[in-house]
Write an enzyme that holds these catalytic residues in place. Structure first.
Site, PDB file in Angstrom:
ATOM      1  N   ASP A 127     -10.013   2.383   2.877  1.00  0.00           N
ATOM      2  CA  ASP A 127     -10.074   1.627   4.133  1.00  0.00           C
ATOM      3  C   ASP A 127     -10.790   2.414   5.231  1.00  0.00           C
ATOM      4  O   ASP A 127     -11.611   1.867   5.970  1.00  0.00           O
ATOM      5  CB  ASP A 127      -8.666   1.274   4.619  1.00  0.00           C
ATOM      6  N   LYS A 163       0.809  -1.227   0.000  1.00  0.00           N
ATOM      7  CA  LYS A 163       0.000   0.000   0.000  1.00  0.00           C
ATOM      8  C   LYS A 163       0.842   1.276   0.000  1.00  0.00           C
ATOM      9  O   LYS A 163       0.456   2.272  -0.605  1.00  0.00           O
ATOM     10  CB  LYS A 163      -0.956   0.013   1.197  1.00  0.00           C
TER      11      LYS A 163
END
Ligand code: ATR
Length: 264
Positions: free
Chosen positions: A100, A66
């Site tokens: 997220d 990420k």
């Protein structure tokens, strides 16, 4: 031919994302295919390029890539900047986002029915998972966020980036009370729990573990303390729905998918 998307990470074999996106595609009538790409640890950029050249439209990114995804994006959203991590790539406009945080917020508010405004939150952990959600929690109107981490310096560095967020050592939590405790550590994956002082969970209304698909020691401790406990499956479905929306411009219903996964 279907538009192609995938989850890239290492490992990815047990991911539920393909099943989730297949459900979204079916329910919304979108002609998309969603696969899995296990990239070599030193081969992220190369694997992304290969997928793009073969006609892929976008990617979800998971551990451990990420941060690397964040560094390769030309256009980043505010929330991706705050997280310094990207979990959604859209190739046509070199766009990167992090869904997220909004995934956690929607799970808390919509599926678990928790009001966040004015609440005191404790986030455990200061790695990528924690970074992804702190900004979103503040935006959702919580009163305060404390961050506890085994390595204090990481908690302090994360807290310093946000007003109204403070770092707190695990040992210093014995006299504190929080409405919601979010476990953003990877401890559960090793069947371990963050070192919480006795009594802390009892004083909370909800204990939330971002890990899904397993009953972690943190969740077991919460239930043993008589506290409501939730794993991160709803967050997984919600972050996926937001990615799907970014790619397709259509917002899939999440509740039926979550219910199906819970029933399976
Ligand atoms: P992620 O992207 O999943 O957050 P990470 O960046 O490796 O992965 O961070 C893992 C987090 O879980 C860290 O906050 C780590 O604490 P340290 O920074 O002190 O290493 C935390 N963690 C992992 N195992 C843990 C355990 N057994 N007890 C407490 N914290 C743990």
């Amino acid at each position: 031919m279907s538009d192609r998307y995938a989850l890239i990470g290492n490992p990815v074999a047990h991911s539920k994302s393909p099943a989730i996106h297949a459900e979204f595609a079916r329910a919304t009538g979108q002609d998309v295919e969603y696969g899995l790409i296990e990239a070599r640890l030193d081969g992220f950029a190369e694997a992304v390029e290969q997928f793009r050249r073969s006609g892929g439209k976008g990617l979800n990114v998971t551990l451990p890539f990420k941060e690397e995804a964040f560094r390769v994006c030309l256009h980043l959203t505010e929330r991706a900047r705050a997280a310094r991590a990207v979990n959604t790539l859209r190739f046509e406009d070199e766009f990167g986002d992090n869904t997220d945080g909004i995934g956690l917020i929607r799970d808390l508010q919509q599926h678990l029915g928790v009001a966040l405004k004015g609440k005191a939150l404790l986030v455990l952990g200061a790695g990528g998972a924690a970074r992804g959600v702190v900004g979103a929690l503040l935006e959702a109107g919580v009163a305060r966020v404390s961050i506890a981490n085994r390595t204090a310096a990481r908690a302090e560095a994360l807290a310093a980036r946000f007003p109204a967020v403070r770092a707190c050592a695990y040992e210093a939590l014995h006299a504190e009370a929080f409405d919601i405790v979010v476990n953003a550590t990877s401890a559960g994956l090793a069947d371990e729990a963050p070192p919480l002082p006795a009594g802390l969970l009892e004083r909370a209304a909800l204990a939330y573990d971002m890990v899904y698909g397993r009953d972690t020691p943190f969740l077991r401790a919460a239930r043993a303390a008589g506290v409501r406990a939730s794993d991160g499956l709803g967050m997984l479905v919600e972050q996926a729905a937001e990615s799907f929306f970014l790619w397709r411009g259509v917002r899939p219903a999440t509740r039926p998918v979550l219910e199906k996964l819970r029933g399976a």
